[in-house]
Design a protein around this motif. Structure first.
Motif, PDB file in Angstrom:
ATOM      1  N   TYR A  25      -2.193   3.242   0.258  1.00 42.71           N
ATOM      2  CA  TYR A  25      -2.968   3.162  -0.978  1.00 42.71           C
ATOM      3  C   TYR A  25      -4.448   3.146  -0.610  1.00 42.71           C
ATOM      4  O   TYR A  25      -4.951   2.185  -0.044  1.00 42.71           O
ATOM      5  CB  TYR A  25      -2.611   1.896  -1.761  1.00 42.71           C
ATOM      6  CG  TYR A  25      -2.909   1.990  -3.248  1.00 42.71           C
ATOM      7  CD1 TYR A  25      -4.209   2.172  -3.719  1.00 42.71           C
ATOM      8  CD2 TYR A  25      -1.896   1.905  -4.186  1.00 42.71           C
ATOM      9  CE1 TYR A  25      -4.479   2.263  -5.065  1.00 42.71           C
ATOM     10  CE2 TYR A  25      -2.146   1.983  -5.547  1.00 42.71           C
ATOM     11  CZ  TYR A  25      -3.443   2.164  -5.983  1.00 42.71           C
ATOM     12  OH  TYR A  25      -3.712   2.264  -7.337  1.00 42.71           O
TER      13      TYR A  25
ATOM     14  N   TYR B 133       4.569   6.212  -7.047  1.00 38.47           N
ATOM     15  CA  TYR B 133       4.377   4.898  -6.437  1.00 38.47           C
ATOM     16  C   TYR B 133       5.726   4.442  -5.872  1.00 38.47           C
ATOM     17  O   TYR B 133       6.783   4.652  -6.466  1.00 38.47           O
ATOM     18  CB  TYR B 133       3.843   3.880  -7.452  1.00 38.47           C
ATOM     19  CG  TYR B 133       3.548   2.544  -6.808  1.00 38.47           C
ATOM     20  CD1 TYR B 133       2.390   2.344  -6.078  1.00 38.47           C
ATOM     21  CD2 TYR B 133       4.473   1.499  -6.882  1.00 38.47           C
ATOM     22  CE1 TYR B 133       2.133   1.125  -5.448  1.00 38.47           C
ATOM     23  CE2 TYR B 133       4.229   0.279  -6.262  1.00 38.47           C
ATOM     24  CZ  TYR B 133       3.058   0.104  -5.535  1.00 38.47           C
ATOM     25  OH  TYR B 133       2.822  -1.088  -4.911  1.00 38.47           O
TER      26      TYR B 133
ATOM     27  N   ARG C 104      -0.071   0.038  -8.342  1.00 39.47           N
ATOM     28  CA  ARG C 104      -0.616   1.064  -9.240  1.00 39.47           C
ATOM     29  C   ARG C 104      -1.015   0.471 -10.590  1.00 39.47           C
ATOM     30  O   ARG C 104      -0.488  -0.580 -11.003  1.00 39.47           O
ATOM     31  CB  ARG C 104       0.410   2.172  -9.442  1.00 39.47           C
ATOM     32  CG  ARG C 104       1.618   1.781 -10.310  1.00 39.47           C
ATOM     33  CD  ARG C 104       2.381   3.016 -10.730  1.00 39.47           C
ATOM     34  NE  ARG C 104       3.605   2.695 -11.454  1.00 39.47           N
ATOM     35  CZ  ARG C 104       3.676   2.486 -12.767  1.00 39.47           C
ATOM     36  NH1 ARG C 104       2.573   2.489 -13.521  1.00 39.47           N
ATOM     37  NH2 ARG C 104       4.846   2.249 -13.343  1.00 39.47           N
TER      38      ARG C 104
END
Length: 588
Positions: A157, A173, A212
């Motif tokens: 990420y 994700y 996310r």
């Protein structure tokens, strides 16, 4: 089987419901994640109130779940990033060979050694009974998955991946992606009319704490307080055991300022905020899976297990992550739903550990494995689990389970024996600790020397030694040559901060460290004398109990005979026999 990673059980509503409110919210009243879908599993199945990983570290814990064996019997996997031996037969392999189940594994594996990420097809020779492993990742906590030219790729990420997956994060994700692949797997087996078994191994809520949108800011308005146990540990009121791996307490006078700075720090607030976000996203995906099973009329004949490889202290007792014998690190969520078989809402109080999973799940599924085939270290609790009543006679008298700090060649720092509400911890750096989890859920009081617990401490110590010897556990806590305090020394300074004493602790009183002659007048103060009898040379009694070396119990007479008085541990345990008390000038 849904396995999360580094998951603190108090972030789940079904576990908080089993606790008094003052202990259920360590990060402040109202600092919680609502988890209705995981709670549904508990309400419709059985929740294990006291389920423990056999060791709070990723690789060895996963090896124990897969095999039903202590990690030190599974090859190099007793070390983090070590490979599980190819000879190990997993529960999936038994299901394949004996019941013709079609099997799949999705997500973090961590049992193939060094390969990172080590995506499924790279390790096809090491399937361990899992037919489908395309989306199995050996190492790393990757936040995004993608399919590129039919190949699986994983990404961290960061700004680059944020841009790459903008507009499709919900699909890519890791948590969402893996649950979707799991549902696809079930769809295929429905079409083929296969019995199936799969593992969804989700690497959240393990660090790095990135999740996310919108879960990354879902808890931004929540003010996270430091747990009360972290404040106690920082001030040394009371002090924590040495096996916590936490540094010295903050000196009195500085503690409040330092703690306030820590609590309001952006890192701490963000760490907790996104940890909670990861748990919420996980719960939403569990809801998606449950909804699919309901829609396909599979709910009543599908077993669902929800668990984790280990916990995360989340700053309880002043520590992040895992590796200790505290509940936040060692205890894990463990829920099993099997409609019409396991009574709904069953709460199992008795302790179990991760080595019990494989024999229990095979027992529930009617898979017969004879002793010559399996040699499990764990126990089959299926008859206990499926019973309408909590029939404790199925477990026998004095049901005790065990957990260890596993490291190279017996270098682990602690070992524990656990009964319902009671946990003994032996350590190479510390006196024995006994926690009464009913009287002291926060684990700040050591009940070991309380006469009321004398019988239970003897029982737990003996059971621990018997388990190591009977199960022939290699590289055990007791293999090392370092001495273990089997009993508390007769002469011992208080480990806690000394009230009214601005220098803080007995260890900070000036001595020459050898002859125990004090070199200043602090020991003339009554409250210092009371707290520091060993340092102040006011105690000169040999201990009545034992120290242990490689499973051999040694009294003071034996220690002296073996010439071991050159070790400080022995000097403190046997000050009279080791000649440490010649100067009695300050004894009134």
């Amino acid at each position: 089987m849904i396995m999360t990673d580094e998951h603190h059980f108090k972030t789940l509503g079904c576990y908080r419901d089993l606790m008094e409110e003052k202990h259920a919210f360590p990060w402040g009243k109202g600092a919680k994640v609502d988890t209705p879908n995981i709670d549904r599993l508990a309400n419709e199945g059985a929740i294990f109130k006291n389920y423990y990983t056999v060791t709070p570290l990723c690789t060895p814990s996963r090896a124990s779940f897969m095999s039903g064996k202590y990690p030190t019997k599974t090859g190099e996997s007793y070390q983090n990033h070590g490979a599980m031996d190819e000879s190990i037969v997993t529960f999936a392999e038994y299901l394949r060979n004996k019941k013709d189940y079609y099997t799949g594994y999705f997500g973090k594996w961590h049992l193939d050694g060094k390969p990172k990420p080590g995506i499924g097809v790279e390790s096809n020779a090491r399937k361990f009974g899992f037919v489908e492993n395309k989306y199995r990742v050996n190492r790393g906590h990757w936040k995004f998955f993608d399919i590129v030219d039919w190949n699986v790729e994983v990404f961290e990420y960061n700004k680059k991946s944020e841009g790459m997956f903008e507009g499709r994060m919900e699909e890519n994700y890791s948590t969402d992606f893996l649950f979707d692949r799991g549902i696809d797997f079930i769809k295929r087996q429905i079409r083929r009319e296969n019995h199936f078994a799969m593992v969804l191994s989700i690497s959240d809520p393990h660090a790095p704490n990135d999740v996310r949108p919108p879960y990354d800011t879902m808890y931004k308005d929540m003010n996270f307080q430091l747990p009360e146990t972290a404040v106690m540990a920082a001030k040394g009121e009371p002090s924590i055991p040495f096996w916590t791996m936490v540094g010295n307490a903050i000196k009195e006078g500085d503690a409040d300022e330092v703690l306030k700075e820590k609590e309001t720090d952006d890192f701490y607030q963000r760490y907790m905020m996104e940890y909670f976000g990861m748990v919420k996203l996980l719960d939403d995906n569990v809801g998606k899976l449950l909804g699919f099973l309901d829609q396909q009329n599979l709910t009543n004949n599908t077993i669902i297990v929800f668990t984790s490889d280990h916990g995360d202290q989340l700053w309880e007792h002043g520590k992040m992550n895992k590796g200790t014998a505290y509940e936040g690190s060692l205890k894990i969520p463990h829920i099993i739903r099997y409609p019409n078989k396991i009574p709904a809402g069953k709460v199992i109080e008795e302790p179990f550990t991760s080595i019990d999973f494989t024999p229990t799940i095979l027992g529930m599924m009617g898979v017969e494995v004879n002793d010559a085939e399996q040699n499990f270290d764990g126990i089959d609790a299926s008859s206990f689990l499926l019973n309408n009543e909590t029939d404790r006679s199925l477990l026998g008298d004095n049901h005790i389970r065990f957990a260890f700090d596993v490291a190279k060649q017996g270098k682990g720092r602690w070992a524990s024996a656990i009964m319902q509400d009671l946990k003994l911890v032996l350590s190479k750096q510390e006196v024995p600790w006994l926690f009464d989890l009913k009287r002291d859920p926060d684990e700040v009081i050591n009940f070991y020397n309380d006469p009321e617990y004398q019988n239970v401490t003897s029982l737990l110590k003996s059971a621990l030694l018997v388990e190591v010897n009977d199960k022939n556990i290699p590289n055990s806590f007791f293999d090392d040559s370092k001495l273990v305090l089997w009993d508390t020394p007769k002469c011992r300074d208080s480990p806690d901060a000394i009230q009214k004493y601005k220098w803080g602790f007995c260890s900070q009183i000036s001595t020459d460290g050898v002859s125990r002659k004090y070199s200043n007048r602090r020991c003339d103060w009554k409250f210092v004398k009371e707290a520091c009898p060993l340092t102040c040379n006011l105690c000169c009694e040999d201990s009545e109990g034992f120290m242990m070396k490689r499973s051999e119990l040694l009294s003071c007479a034996s220690l002296v005979k073996k010439g071991m008085c050159n070790q400080k541990k022995v000097q403190d345990f046997c000050p009279k026999s080791c000649g440490m008390c010649q100067d009695q000038s300050i004894v009134e």
